[in-house]
Design a protein around this motif. Structure first.
Motif, PDB file in Angstrom:
ATOM      1  N   ASP A   3      -5.465  -7.108  -9.047  1.00  0.00           N
ATOM      2  CA  ASP A   3      -5.853  -5.911  -8.300  1.00  0.00           C
ATOM      3  C   ASP A   3      -6.369  -4.876  -9.289  1.00  0.00           C
ATOM      4  N   SER A  25      -2.445  -8.329   3.607  1.00  0.00           N
ATOM      5  CA  SER A  25      -3.068  -7.028   3.320  1.00  0.00           C
ATOM      6  C   SER A  25      -2.373  -5.945   4.119  1.00  0.00           C
ATOM      7  N   THR A  29      -7.789  -0.544  -9.345  1.00  0.00           N
ATOM      8  CA  THR A  29      -8.036   0.691  -8.616  1.00  0.00           C
ATOM      9  C   THR A  29      -8.515   1.758  -9.589  1.00  0.00           C
ATOM     10  N   ASP A  71       0.847  -1.196   0.000  1.00  0.00           N
ATOM     11  CA  ASP A  71       0.000   0.000   0.000  1.00  0.00           C
ATOM     12  C   ASP A  71       0.879   1.241   0.000  1.00  0.00           C
ATOM     13  N   ARG A  74      -2.829  -1.572   4.763  1.00  0.00           N
ATOM     14  CA  ARG A  74      -3.707  -0.437   4.495  1.00  0.00           C
ATOM     15  C   ARG A  74      -3.289   0.720   5.407  1.00  0.00           C
ATOM     16  N   LYS A  85      -1.927   0.670  -7.036  1.00  0.00           N
ATOM     17  CA  LYS A  85      -2.514   1.663  -6.142  1.00  0.00           C
ATOM     18  C   LYS A  85      -2.365   3.049  -6.759  1.00  0.00           C
ATOM     19  N   PHE A 143      -0.210  -5.956  -7.307  1.00  0.00           N
ATOM     20  CA  PHE A 143      -0.873  -4.815  -6.685  1.00  0.00           C
ATOM     21  C   PHE A 143      -0.744  -3.567  -7.547  1.00  0.00           C
TER      22      PHE A 143
END
Length: 464
Positions: A374, A160, A376, A117, A162, A443, A441
């Protein structure tokens, strides 16, 4: 649904082509080549090359010529594009990383990133690993700088990570059934030493691996989803569990991803209307949950919507086909745009209008059958991925940007940005840089898109 999916093309470039270009620019060789491949499912692939040649007059200029069915251009600085007329592929932006971060081998015995993240303010990022460790490092400074903090937050794989909205606290989850809270204060100077951080709080209650988390408002309450088929609401000050939701219409279907947010402004006029008549059932420990909902991606290929005020499941989509590839592995929710996007292990991305969930997806698309890892949401209204060139000036797509898209991470190592245009989805940019390593991932933070891959590298792409 899948039979009507739009097939989007793939343009991929030799992962180290910029090194080839630099050798030419530095005068080490007068010219060199790198490969370009273009694909579209159901059609013959095209494998070409581009030649990079140093201009004879301007020794700071590299000229490019595509051949064998591909076209390649450099627009300005690090913006490139590929086109393939044989496959009907219009000029597509090739976005290269502005920065690549890798924790040095003497610090990390394992390279594969299992959780990732970026802080909302973009000041730092966190990566988790199979051995249960979490590394936090600033985004400023050298790309090979050591982490500012490490923590052995879990006894097995970190699943995970966050950041809280403050960007100074990190919520972690693991395959050891637990969650933990870490301090993530950035270092005060660039000459920092790596600090070891112990969890400030550990949350226990799940009976199988925790797969996903979500933070409510400022973080007094958080949500966790697990393979035990539950979504749990937690009180952070006490570390206690407030409520458990059974996923899959109370059949405890494993939860693979969560996306929470505010209700949309027409909430209550669709399938969720019945829940509006249910009396409030807020616990005194709940803060800012009364106007929130959470979407859950389930292993059986369906998604489910829970109302956090009434604590009821108010909608569940149809399940996918049988088998592991039906699983929904990613989703992203935007109440402002009335949009829910889901990504499946079959490689299918589906877009829903949340005001009419019962009508099914408004569009579906895929590039191949590589699992979606993933997704976003991305604001493309001012993104530098828009190209203006002779190729596009005659295109019907010129000047028709929707300003809204998805960054999509895929197991085949070919992440990309898809623009959600009213006339249908299209590839806005290829996010290059990996060498066949799965990208797990993706983001966004500020004007940047970030990715993390199995090669242990975190890549930062500039939108502006």
């Amino acid at each position: 649904m899948d039979a009507q999916a739009t097939i989007l093309p793939i343009c991929t470039v030799q992962h180290d082509f910029q090194t080839v270009v630099k050798d030419v620019l530095d005068g080490l060789v007068p010219e060199d080549t790198f490969w370009i491949s273009c694909y579209k499912q159901g059609e013959p692939s095209v494998h070409g090359k581009a030649t990079a040649t140093l201009d004879e007059r301007d020794r700071n200029l590299v000229l490019y010529e595509g051949r064998d069915g591909v076209q390649f251009r450099n627009h300005d600085q690090d913006r490139y594009s590929v086109a393939c007329p044989a496959l009907g592929i219009d000029e597509t932006c090739v976005a290269t990383p502005a920065t690549s971060y890798q924790i040095s081998a003497d610090v990390r015995k394992q390279s594969q990133i299992t959780a990732f993240d970026v802080a909302p303010d973009g000041s730092q990022f966190a990566a988790g690993y199979h051995d249960g460790s979490v590394y936090i490092r600033p985004t400023s400074g050298p790309s090979a700088a050591p982490p500012s903090a490490t923590s052995k937050a879990h006894v097995s794989t970190v699943t995970s990570l966050r950041f809280f909205p403050s960007s100074r606290v990190l919520l972690t989850a693991g395959a050891d059934f637990s969650l933990s809270v870490l301090s993530a204060e950035p270092p005060e100077s660039s000459s920092y030493t790596t600090a070891k951080v112990n969890p400030a709080r550990t949350l226990r209650g799940h009976t199988r691996a925790v797969t996903s988390t979500a933070i409510i408002a400022r973080g007094r309450n958080v949500l966790s989803g697990s393979k035990d088929g539950t979504v749990r609401l937690w009180d952070m000050p006490s570390g206690s569990q407030i409520r458990t939701f059974a996923a899959g219409t109370n059949h405890f279907v494993p939860v693979l991803a969560l996306s929470a947010g505010e209700r949309w402004d027409t909430y209550g006029s669709g399938p969720e209307a019945e829940s509006q008549n249910t009396p409030d059932s807020l616990d005194p420990r709940e803060v800012d949950t009364a106007d929130k909902v959470v979407f859950c991606a389930l292993q059986d290929g369906s998604f489910e919507l829970f109302d956090l005020r009434t604590k009821r499941a108010v909608f569940r989509s149809r399940t996918g086909s049988s088998g592991a590839r039906a699983a929904l592995q990613a989703l992203a929710y935007s109440p402002e745009r009335y949009t829910l996007a889901t990504g499946a292990a079959s490689g299918l991305t589906s877009i829903y209008d949340i005001r009419v969930l019962g009508q099914g997806p408004t569009s579906t698309f895929r590039r191949n059958e590589a699992p979606i890892e993933d997704i976003t949401l991305v604001d493309l209204s001012s993104a530098r991925f828009g190209l203006r060139s002779p190729f596009l000036e005659s295109s019907s797509l010129q000047g028709t940007s929707s300003g809204f898209g998805l960054a999509i991470a895929t197991e085949d190592g070919l992440p990309y940005i898809a623009e959600l245009h009213p006339s249908g989805p299209r590839v806005r940019a290829e996010l290059v840089g990996t060498d066949c390593d799965a990208v797990r991932f993706v983001k966004t933070a500020g004007h940047d898109v970030w990715s993390a891959a199995d090669d242990g590298v975190v890549r930062r792409y500039k939108l502006q």
